[in-house]
Design a protein around this motif. Structure first.
Motif, short mmCIF file in Angstrom:
data_model
loop_
_atom_site.label_atom_id
_atom_site.label_comp_id
_atom_site.label_asym_id
_atom_site.label_seq_id
_atom_site.Cartn_x
_atom_site.Cartn_y
_atom_site.Cartn_z
N THR A 1 47.80 57.07 82.15
CA THR A 1 46.46 57.18 81.57
C THR A 1 45.74 55.85 81.73
O THR A 1 45.71 55.02 80.81
N ILE B 1 36.95 59.61 77.76
CA ILE B 1 37.87 60.63 77.26
C ILE B 1 37.29 62.04 77.40
O ILE B 1 38.03 63.01 77.55
N ASN C 1 40.41 63.41 79.19
CA ASN C 1 41.38 63.98 78.25
C ASN C 1 41.74 65.43 78.55
O ASN C 1 42.92 65.80 78.49
N LEU D 1 47.30 62.93 72.58
CA LEU D 1 47.33 64.13 73.42
C LEU D 1 48.76 64.66 73.55
O LEU D 1 48.97 65.88 73.52
#
Length: 261
Positions: free
Chosen positions: A61, A68, A72, A105
């Motif tokens: 990441t 995001i 994401n 996440l």
């Protein structure tokens, strides 16, 4: 006064209020407008889908809070696809802000599957010292490169997955996917890892970076890419889990239709 003149004289605050309402409503209640799957996103999905059970995905990441919204949903998608296909996942980040984003996440998705930390997935986190240096050290020994601990402070020597994957090499890692907004990012992996090790590398990128990534995709140096928020929405649909990315495309389409009218 003609209808056109009246429309042109509408207080723009009214227009902005209507536009805000349309966007807000479509995000809360997606319309389910059709989204065509592009070859790039299909190739990304297929490349992971083709991995055999037990294969190891290395996920980085390499981005911060500012992106995001686009990235994401891609990370969530890869975690879903990996866990449902019984793949192993090792998460790390070349960006200092990345680990906390990733941790949230990972917890969100892992809770939906019968997976065990340390066996099915590990979060290594961030290691200072320069991405290039760290990546080269990871190919020699993950435990030494990460100072013996993961993002949560667990000893890597106690984690079964890290015993099975001692180095970031083709012998132990089957696939690398990097979610990035710049440097360090996929280009860093390309230079220091994948060109040397021959591990397939795919990338999730923000929309403005797609033109920069295309030459690497066309040359085969990137196996596949997810191109921006639109690509993230396509990926959610391929996975059968429409979420925030699909909702955002509905909002964009509705706003564009309102502006056109």
């Amino acid at each position: 006064m003609s209808i056109y003149d009246r429309m042109m004289n509408i207080d723009r605050r009214i227009i902005y209020t209507l536009l805000a309402f349309i966007v807000f409503f479509t995000v809360l209640k997606p319309l389910g407008l059709p989204v065509k799957i592009t070859p790039e996103t299909q190739a990304f999905y297929d490349s992971i889908e083709s991995l055999p059970e037990g294969a190891v995905i290395w996920l980085d990441t390499a981005y911060g809070p500012g992106t995001i919204g686009e990235l994401n949903p891609m990370v969530i998608g890869v975690l879903h696809q990996a866990f449902r296909n019984k793949l192993k996942v090792i998460v790390t980040s070349m960006w200092e802000q990345g680990p906390q984003i990733a941790q949230d996440l990972i917890e969100q998705v892992a809770a939906q599957y019968d997976v065990e930390y340390g066996v099915d997935y590990v979060h290594l986190g961030y290691r200072p010292g320069g991405a290039a240096v760290v990546l080269q050290r990871l190919q020699e020994s993950i435990e030494e490169a990460m100072a013996g601990v993961d993002h949560l402070g667990n000893s890597l020597a106690d984690l079964l997955l890290m015993k099975e994957v001692p180095r970031l090499t083709k012998e132990y890692v089957d696939y690398i996917v990097v979610f990035e907004t710049g440097s360090p990012g996929a280009g860093t992996y390309l230079t220091y890892v994948t060109e040397k090790q021959g591990i397939p590398l795919s990338v999730g990128i923000i929309a403005m970076s797609v033109p920069d990534a295309k030459p690497f995709l066309d040359s085969g140096q990137y196996t596949a890419i997810i191109p921006g928020a639109r690509g993230a929405a396509e990926y959610e649909l391929l996975l059968g889990i429409p979420g925030k990315a699909v909702a955002s495309q509905d909002a964009i389409s509705a706003a564009a239709l309102f502006a056109y009218c």
